[in-house]
Design a protein around this motif. Sequence first.
Motif, mmCIF file in Angstrom:
data_model
loop_
_atom_site.group_PDB
_atom_site.id
_atom_site.type_symbol
_atom_site.label_atom_id
_atom_site.label_comp_id
_atom_site.label_asym_id
_atom_site.label_seq_id
_atom_site.Cartn_x
_atom_site.Cartn_y
_atom_site.Cartn_z
ATOM 1 N N THR A 12 0.830 -1.203 0.000
ATOM 2 C CA THR A 12 0.000 0.000 0.000
ATOM 3 C C THR A 12 0.866 1.255 0.000
ATOM 4 O OG1 THR A 12 -1.742 -1.182 1.211
ATOM 5 C CG2 THR A 12 -1.844 1.228 1.211
ATOM 6 N N VAL A 13 1.969 1.210 0.750
ATOM 7 C CA VAL A 13 2.897 2.352 0.767
ATOM 8 C C VAL A 13 3.433 2.598 -0.635
ATOM 9 C CG1 VAL A 13 5.114 3.211 1.611
ATOM 10 C CG2 VAL A 13 3.552 2.056 3.179
ATOM 11 N N HIS A 14 3.882 1.548 -1.312
ATOM 12 C CA HIS A 14 4.409 1.694 -2.674
ATOM 13 C C HIS A 14 3.346 2.279 -3.609
ATOM 14 C CE1 HIS A 14 8.377 -0.063 -2.306
ATOM 15 N NE2 HIS A 14 7.888 -1.080 -1.633
ATOM 16 N N ALA A 15 2.114 1.797 -3.478
ATOM 17 C CA ALA A 15 1.041 2.253 -4.363
ATOM 18 C C ALA A 15 0.655 3.702 -4.103
ATOM 19 C CB ALA A 15 -0.183 1.350 -4.187
ATOM 20 N N THR A 16 0.887 4.176 -2.880
ATOM 21 C CA THR A 16 0.477 5.533 -2.480
ATOM 22 C C THR A 16 1.591 6.557 -2.645
ATOM 23 O OG1 THR A 16 -0.887 4.426 -0.811
ATOM 24 C CG2 THR A 16 -0.672 6.805 -0.599
ATOM 25 N N ALA A 28 7.379 7.501 4.681
ATOM 26 C CA ALA A 28 7.186 6.269 3.917
ATOM 27 C C ALA A 28 8.504 5.532 3.714
ATOM 28 C CB ALA A 28 6.548 6.595 2.565
ATOM 29 N N ARG A 29 9.537 6.261 3.335
ATOM 30 C CA ARG A 29 10.838 5.625 3.086
ATOM 31 C C ARG A 29 11.449 5.092 4.374
ATOM 32 N NH1 ARG A 29 11.673 10.492 -0.719
ATOM 33 N NH2 ARG A 29 11.033 9.627 -2.742
ATOM 34 N N THR A 30 11.221 5.792 5.472
ATOM 35 C CA THR A 30 11.706 5.306 6.768
ATOM 36 C C THR A 30 11.019 3.991 7.134
ATOM 37 O OG1 THR A 30 12.178 7.533 7.539
ATOM 38 C CG2 THR A 30 11.913 5.828 9.222
ATOM 39 N N LEU A 31 9.722 3.917 6.888
ATOM 40 C CA LEU A 31 8.991 2.683 7.170
ATOM 41 C C LEU A 31 9.496 1.536 6.299
ATOM 42 C CD1 LEU A 31 6.707 1.088 8.510
ATOM 43 C CD2 LEU A 31 5.149 1.986 6.756
ATOM 44 N N LEU A 32 9.672 1.809 5.007
ATOM 45 C CA LEU A 32 10.120 0.753 4.102
ATOM 46 C C LEU A 32 11.537 0.288 4.430
ATOM 47 C CD1 LEU A 32 8.753 2.114 0.693
ATOM 48 C CD2 LEU A 32 7.813 0.258 2.088
ATOM 49 N N LEU A 58 1.165 10.820 11.253
ATOM 50 C CA LEU A 58 -0.258 10.499 11.330
ATOM 51 C C LEU A 58 -0.973 10.808 10.015
ATOM 52 C CD1 LEU A 58 -1.074 11.734 14.949
ATOM 53 C CD2 LEU A 58 -0.802 9.377 14.142
ATOM 54 N N ARG A 59 -0.563 11.887 9.334
ATOM 55 C CA ARG A 59 -1.151 12.179 8.022
ATOM 56 C C ARG A 59 -0.764 11.089 7.021
ATOM 57 N NH1 ARG A 59 0.311 17.545 9.232
ATOM 58 N NH2 ARG A 59 2.193 17.363 7.944
ATOM 59 N N PHE A 60 0.477 10.644 7.099
ATOM 60 C CA PHE A 60 0.945 9.565 6.232
ATOM 61 C C PHE A 60 0.133 8.291 6.474
ATOM 62 C CE2 PHE A 60 3.966 5.850 6.474
ATOM 63 C CZ PHE A 60 3.908 5.513 5.124
ATOM 64 N N ILE A 61 -0.104 7.960 7.729
ATOM 65 C CA ILE A 61 -0.883 6.769 8.078
ATOM 66 C C ILE A 61 -2.307 6.892 7.534
ATOM 67 C CG2 ILE A 61 -1.833 5.424 9.990
ATOM 68 C CD1 ILE A 61 1.242 5.202 9.470
ATOM 69 N N SER A 62 -2.851 8.116 7.616
ATOM 70 C CA SER A 62 -4.192 8.357 7.093
ATOM 71 C C SER A 62 -4.233 8.151 5.583
ATOM 72 C CB SER A 62 -4.641 9.770 7.453
ATOM 73 O OG SER A 62 -5.910 10.058 6.905
ATOM 74 N N TYR A 69 -3.443 5.479 14.363
ATOM 75 C CA TYR A 69 -2.139 4.833 14.482
ATOM 76 C C TYR A 69 -2.268 3.421 15.072
ATOM 77 C CZ TYR A 69 2.966 4.675 14.887
ATOM 78 O OH TYR A 69 4.293 4.359 14.746
ATOM 79 N N PRO A 70 -3.116 3.202 16.083
ATOM 80 C CA PRO A 70 -3.313 1.832 16.580
ATOM 81 C C PRO A 70 -3.839 0.884 15.504
ATOM 82 C CG PRO A 70 -4.057 3.391 18.225
ATOM 83 C CD PRO A 70 -3.760 4.196 16.981
ATOM 84 N N ASP A 71 -4.735 1.372 14.620
ATOM 85 C CA ASP A 71 -5.228 0.527 13.517
ATOM 86 C C ASP A 71 -4.082 0.123 12.597
ATOM 87 O OD1 ASP A 71 -7.802 0.604 14.415
ATOM 88 O OD2 ASP A 71 -8.503 2.097 12.960
ATOM 89 N N PHE A 72 -3.222 1.074 12.298
ATOM 90 C CA PHE A 72 -2.040 0.824 11.468
ATOM 91 C C PHE A 72 -1.143 -0.232 12.116
ATOM 92 C CE2 PHE A 72 2.491 2.281 11.266
ATOM 93 C CZ PHE A 72 2.782 1.891 9.961
ATOM 94 N N GLN A 73 -0.914 -0.100 13.419
ATOM 95 C CA GLN A 73 -0.048 -1.056 14.108
ATOM 96 C C GLN A 73 -0.682 -2.436 14.183
ATOM 97 O OE1 GLN A 73 0.897 1.147 17.795
ATOM 98 N NE2 GLN A 73 2.959 1.422 16.948
ATOM 99 N N ARG A 74 -2.002 -2.499 14.332
ATOM 100 C CA ARG A 74 -2.682 -3.798 14.334
ATOM 101 C C ARG A 74 -2.498 -4.501 12.993
ATOM 102 N NH1 ARG A 74 -6.353 -1.438 17.993
ATOM 103 N NH2 ARG A 74 -7.522 -0.397 16.342
#
Length: 277
Positions: A12-16, A28-32, A58-62, A69-74
């Motif tokens: 999803t990160v790559h697609a976004t 995004a790059r830090t996460l990847l 948080l905007r990135f997660i959105s 953020y908890p939804d993202f971590q789940r």
Amino acid sequence: MAVSIPATVETTVHATMDALTSAEKRAARTLLANYPTIGLAPVAEFGTAAGASAATVLRFISRLGFRSYPDFQRALRTELDERTKSPLQRSFEVPRQESERFLDRFFEQTAEIMRATAERIPASEFEAASRKLADSRNACHLAGGRFTDALAMYMEAHLRRARPGVRRLDGRIANRADQLLDIKAGDVVVLFDMRRYDDDLLETARQLKAARAFTILMTDEWISPISRFSKIVLPCRVSIDRIWDANTAMFALVEALIARTTELSWKTAESRIRVGD
């Protein structure tokens, strides 16, 4: 009925990526680059690692489609659970009614994962991988894990007929280390890695990145951590409702790459095949 490969957070990160602001791209790059561990850290720690504010994270997660953020971590934890499941953890009681049509249903499921895989892989990525494999100016190396090394061996045997400079990396780590010394910048390396990922292959990928090799990763729908060191990632659907994953789609993708690579290098392949026959 066709089945689509479930999107992971990573895919999803790559697609976004193209829709993100420059600050969000840093997140995004830090996460990847630190997938998925940095995403499991507190949001402030994630932001510090990315050189961005917590609000930016948080905007990135959105942007990825998560409400919080908890939804993202789940979602990340669910991926980790799926990545590490053994066949024993996926065991189930075989339905009695399937005893007479097991083979039919199994073939239906493998046909579904092949269609899902074809839908998921961009044509441009497949073509780029094929052209890189067909370019005999650089050597080609292949390696796999416990089960997928057989696919690397099969692919090697065919590519040897199509082009020169093809070899499989040794499964023994000490011997592989010696082979890695011979890999030059620009050499193409195909790595196969499925869930319950191979730590030795991950270290090999890290060394290949340092050597400036061009790594093509063949992986499953949850995406091996080798992806962070790869130029091209080709995800295959492997999950079916059985004890074992199915590598049918990956095998079909290997055969498709062999076929396309042979076509692209036909001038060389024709003479090599003729001599071999």
